[in-house]
Design a protein around this motif. Structure first.
Motif, short mmCIF file in Angstrom:
data_model
loop_
_atom_site.label_atom_id
_atom_site.label_comp_id
_atom_site.label_asym_id
_atom_site.label_seq_id
_atom_site.Cartn_x
_atom_site.Cartn_y
_atom_site.Cartn_z
N GLU A 19 33.97 33.78 46.54
CA GLU A 19 34.00 35.24 46.57
C GLU A 19 34.98 35.75 47.61
OE1 GLU A 19 30.38 37.33 46.84
OE2 GLU A 19 29.34 36.03 45.42
N LEU A 20 34.93 35.12 48.78
CA LEU A 20 35.78 35.57 49.88
C LEU A 20 37.26 35.35 49.55
CD1 LEU A 20 35.84 36.66 52.79
CD2 LEU A 20 35.74 34.31 53.58
N ALA A 21 37.54 34.22 48.91
CA ALA A 21 38.94 33.90 48.62
C ALA A 21 39.52 34.88 47.62
CB ALA A 21 39.03 32.48 48.07
N ASP A 22 38.68 35.34 46.69
CA ASP A 22 39.13 36.32 45.70
C ASP A 22 40.48 35.89 45.12
OD1 ASP A 22 39.08 38.60 44.20
OD2 ASP A 22 40.12 39.80 45.71
N ALA A 23 40.50 34.66 44.58
CA ALA A 23 41.77 34.07 44.14
C ALA A 23 42.38 34.85 42.98
CB ALA A 23 41.54 32.62 43.75
N ALA B 27 47.27 31.15 42.43
CA ALA B 27 46.16 31.93 42.98
C ALA B 27 45.39 31.12 44.01
CB ALA B 27 45.25 32.37 41.83
N ALA B 31 45.07 31.83 48.00
CA ALA B 31 43.73 32.03 48.57
C ALA B 31 43.47 31.03 49.71
CB ALA B 31 42.67 31.86 47.48
N ARG B 34 45.41 32.16 52.73
CA ARG B 34 44.79 33.35 53.35
C ARG B 34 43.54 32.97 54.12
NH1 ARG B 34 42.69 36.61 49.81
NH2 ARG B 34 43.40 35.59 47.91
N LEU B 35 42.74 32.07 53.54
CA LEU B 35 41.51 31.67 54.23
C LEU B 35 41.82 30.95 55.54
CD1 LEU B 35 39.35 30.40 51.22
CD2 LEU B 35 38.81 32.32 52.72
N HIS B 99 40.15 40.51 52.72
CA HIS B 99 39.65 41.00 51.45
C HIS B 99 39.87 42.50 51.35
CE1 HIS B 99 37.04 41.12 47.96
NE2 HIS B 99 37.09 39.82 47.97
N ARG B 113 29.52 37.80 52.11
CA ARG B 113 30.94 37.49 52.12
C ARG B 113 31.57 37.98 53.42
NH1 ARG B 113 33.81 40.91 47.94
NH2 ARG B 113 34.10 42.21 49.77
N TYR B 136 36.01 25.17 50.21
CA TYR B 136 36.64 25.99 49.17
C TYR B 136 37.29 25.12 48.10
CZ TYR B 136 39.72 29.25 46.80
OH TYR B 136 40.38 29.97 45.83
#
Lengths: 434, 188
Positions: A19-23, B27, B31, B34-35, B99, B113, B136
Motif C-alpha cells: 500500500e505504501l509503495a503505491d507502485a 513501477a 516504488a 522511493r521506499l 505518498h 500505512r 516489499y
C-alpha cells in the motif's frame, strides 16, 4: 509490545508495504529508458564464454581412412598407461584432513557460469566439479575436504542443497524438496549430515539432514522463539559435532542470546542470556570448540555500540576483546583462524560508509587489512583462512554484481587481486599433511 | 514475447526489447527506490542510474531468468550509492511523504500505512534497504545480503534492529493516538 503483536506486525508488513509503495509506472520512465539505451553496451566479446563460436568448437575434424594398426598399438599403450596411473594413484591415496585445526591447503571451490569449479590457488588451473544446464552456486567443502555441498536453483526461486564427493562424483540432493527460504547451512564434522536453518510458512525451522537424503529430515524442537529471523542455528561444535550453536530470541524478549543445543539430550544451555537493550549477533565456535565468539550492541544507542566477546563454551569467563565500541564479529565477513589464535573482525564504517576489516590476535595485537575506509578496495563480504593460515581470501561484489577475489597477507594486512574469476564466495578444501 | 526472449534480444542491443522489459518492472523499481530513499527526485535519479547500469551490463548477464533479481540488485545499489554520495557532500536529504494525499474513507488502512511511513523515515537508508528488499520485494535475507554485498549476519542484524526500532516507534505512536490501527486488530 508483546511477541504476539510483534508477529502480527511482521505478518502485515508486506501488505502495508504494498500500500505504501503505491507502485505505478512513473511518468519519467520512457525518457529514462531512452537516455539509458542511447549509451553503448559493454561489448559482448569481453565475456569469455562468447569468445569461441559454436561452429568452431563443434565442427568435426576431417579424417582419412582408419589406420587400424596404429590405433591398436595406441590402445595397448593407453591401457598400460592407465594401469600404471591407477597403481600410482592407489599408492598415493591421501588420508582425510582432521575436520578442525591447521591442515594443508587444497583447492578453492567457486561457482562460475552456473557450474562449480575447483581451482588451484597456486596455478589458477581449474577442474570442473559440476557441468550441465543446472545453475549451481555457493559451494562449501566438508570439514575433512572429502565432500562438497552447494545450492542448485529449482523452479520458483527455490533451491536444492546438493552434496557430492570432492571430485563431483556421487552427486545427490540432500533436501528431498527444494527449499524456498534457506537461511544457513553447514556440514557436520564427519561430513555425513547437514544442519539447515530455513523459514517455513513464516516460522524458523532447524533441520538435520543426511547428505544423501536417505533418512527423513530431523526437525529440531529448540525451545526458543521461531518468529521470522528470530533464530539461527549456525554451526556444529568442534570436534565431535554433538552440540550446535544457536543465536535466538527467547519467547517474550526482543533481544537475542547465545545458546548451545545438545543434539543427543535435546538440552538447551544458555551461554549469554538476552539483556535488553543489548542484542547479540555473529556467534561462532573456536576451532577447538572450547570458546565462543559473539558480538553485542545496544538497541538503545543510535551510534556505534558493538563490542565483541569471547566466552568459554560452558558460559563462564566472558571477556571483551575490544575496549572501544565498533569492532564486531559478523560471519562470513569474520572468521576464526584454523589455529585458533587470530580472528578477522569488522570495524565501524568510515565516513564513506565502507566497513573495515582487521585481524585481531587473542593476545590483543591487531593487523588492519588494507581495505574499506581510506583504501581503494572495499572489504570483502567474506573472509576465508587458508587451511594452513598463511593467507586469507575474500570475495568482492561490485555495484553491477560482478564478483572478484582478493588475497590478503595476514602478517602485513596487504591485499592483492587473486587473479581468478567466479560468481560466488570461495571455499577452501582442507587436506591432511603428508 | 516472453521475458527470456526479451532479455536475449536486449543483450544483443535491441533497444525496443530493453524498453519492454523495463516497462514491466518500472513501477516496482520506482516504488523500491522511493521506499529506500524517501525522496521522489532522488528515486528518479536512482532508477535512471539503474537503467544505465542495466543497459550497459546486459551482455554480461549470464542467466536471463535472473533478470528481475539482477535489476532489483542494481536499484538497491544505486540507492545506497546516492545516499553515500550525498553524505560525502554533506547535503541534507529532504524527507518528504512518499505518498500522495489520502483519498477515500479507509481510515484504518491509511492510518497503518502512514504509521509505517513514519517509522520507516526514522531508519538509516542502509537499514531501510534491507527492510524494503525483504518485506516489499519479498526476498530471503541471504539474497538481500548478496544483493547489497554485505554478510548475511549484517543483513540479519540490520533487519532485526530495524524491526525493533519500528515496533518501538509504533508502540509509542499507539499510546499517543487513537487505536485505529489494524496492527492491534485482526490479521489480514
Amino acid at each position: 509490545m508483546t511477541v504476539d503483536r510483534s508477529t502480527r506486525f511482521d505478518r502485515v508488513l508486506p501488505d502495508l508495504f504494498d500500500e505504501l509503495a503505491d507502485a505505478r509506472t512513473p511518468a519519467y520512465l520512457e525518457a529514462a529508458i531512452e537516455r539509458a539505451s542511447s549509451r553503448s553496451q559493454r561489448p559482448a566479446w569481453t565475456f569469455p564464454g562468447r569468445w569461441l563460436p559454436m561452429e568452431i568448437t563443434t565442427k568435426a575434424a576431417p579424417t582419412a581412412g582408419m589406420p587400424w594398426r596404429q590405433l591398436g598399438i595406441l590402445a595397448v599403450i593407453g591401457i598400460l598407461i592407465a594401469a600404471i596411473a591407477a597403481a600410482y594413484v592407489g599408492s598415493q591415496q591421501r588420508r582425510l584432513a582432521d575436520p578442525f585445526g591447521l591442515a594443508e591447503n587444497g583447492m578453492i571451490a567457486v561457482a562460475r557460469d552456473g557450474d562449480i569449479v575447483a581451482l588451484d590457488p597456486v596455478t589458477n588451473a581449474t577442474t570442473p566439479i559440476t557441468t550441465g544446464p543446472e545453475i549451481d552456486a555457493d559451494p562449501v567443502y566438508s570439514p575433512d575436504g572429502s565432500r562438497i555441498g552447494f545450492l542448485r536453483e529449482a523452479a520458483g526461486g527455490r533451491h536444492l542443497l546438493m552434496v557430492a564427493n570432492a571430485d563431483g562424483s556421487a552427486l545427490a540432493p540432500a533436501t528431498p524438496e527444494p527449499l524456498s527460504d534457506l537461511m544457513s547451512w553447514s556440514f557436520s564434522p564427519d561430513g555425513n549430515e547437514l544442519l539447515v536453518t530455513s523459514r517455513v510458512d513464516g516460522a524458523m525451522q532447524v533441520n538435520v539432514l543426511t547428505i544423501d537424503a536417505s533418512q527423513a529430515p530431523q526437525i529440531l524442537d529448540i525451545p526458543l522463539s521461531l518468529e521470522p529471523d528470530g533464530l539461527e542455528a549456525s554451526d556444529y561444535r568442534p570436534p565431535d559435532g554433538r552440540q550446535i550453536l544457536v543465536v535466538a530470541l527467547q519467547p517474550g524478549t526482543q533481544t537475542r542470546g547465545v545458546y548451545v543445543y545438545d543434539l543427543g539430550t535435546r538440552d538447551l544451555e544458555s551461554i549469554a542470556l538476552p539483556s535488553a537493550p543489548n542484542d547479540v549477533f555473529g556467534a561462532m565456535w573456536s576451532p577447538d570448540g572450547e570458546r565462543i565468539l559473539y558480538s553485542q550492541f545496544s538497541q538503545a544507542v543510535s551510534g556505534t555500540s558493538a563490542r565483541t566477546h569471547v566466552i568459554d563454551a560452558d558460559g563462564t569467563n566472558d571477556r571483551l576483546i575490544n575496549d572501544t565500541p565498533g569492532i564486531t564479529a559478523d560471519p562470513p565477513a569474520s572468521a576464526w583462524s584454523n589455529g585458533g589464535d587470530r580472528i578477522v573482525l569488522q570495524g565501524s564504517p568510515g565516513d564513506d560508509g565502507f566497513q573495515t576489516s582487521e585481524i585481531r590476535s587473542l593476545d590483543g595485537t591487531s593487523v588492519p587489512l588494507a581495505c574499506g575506509a581510506g583504501h581503494e578496495v572495499r572489504c570483502p563480504g567474506d573472509w576465508n583462512w587458508s587451511p594452513d593460515d598463511t593467507i586469507l581470501t575474500g570475495t568482492l561484489v561490485t555495484d553491477d554484481g560482478t564478483v572478484s577475489y582478493v588475497v590478503a597477507d595476514p602478517a602485513t594486512g596487504a591485499i592483492r587481486d587473486a587473479g581468478w574469476t567466479g560468481d560466488s564466495g570461495g571455499s577452501w578444501q582442507r587436506r591432511a599433511g603428508e | 514475447m516472453d521475458q527470456h526472449g526479451l532479455v536475449e534480444r536486449a543483450r544483443r542491443g535491441d533497444r525496443q526489447a530493453f524498453a519492454e522489459l523495463v516497462r514491466a518492472s518500472g513501477a516496482r523499481l520506482d516504488a523500491t527506490a522511493r521506499l529506500i530513499l524517501r525522496d521522489r527526485e532522488l528515486a528518479q535519479d536512482a532508477v535512471q542510474e539503474t537503467l544505465i547500469r542495466a543497459w550497459r551490463g546486459l551482455p554480461g548477464l549470464r542467466d536471463p531468468a535472473t533478470f528481475d533479481h539482477w535489476l532489483h540488485s542494481l536499484v538497491a545499489h544505486a540507492c545506497i550509492d546516492l545516499v553515500r554520495k550525498r553524505r560525502r557532500r554533506v547535503v541534507e536529504v529532504q524527507l518528504t511523504p512518499i505518498h500522495d494525499a489520502p483519498s477515500g474513507d479507509e481510515v484504518g488502512r491509511i492510518a497503518n500505512r502512514d504509521q509505517l511511513d513514519r517509522v520507516l523515515a526514522r531508519l538509516e537508508p542502509e537499514a531501510r534497504a534491507v527492510v524494503v528488499l525483504h518485506f516489499y520485494l519479498d526476498l530471503p535475507l541471504p539474497r538481500v545480503a548478496e544483493m547489497l554485498g554485505i554478510p548475511v549476519g549484517t543483513a540479519k542484524s540490520r533487519l532485526h534492529r530495524s524491526l525493533g526500532a519500528m515496533r518501538s516507534a509504533i508502540a509509542i505512536d499507539e499510546v499517543a493516538s487513537a487505536p485505529a490501527s489494524a496492527l492491534g486488530g485482526p490479521v489480514r
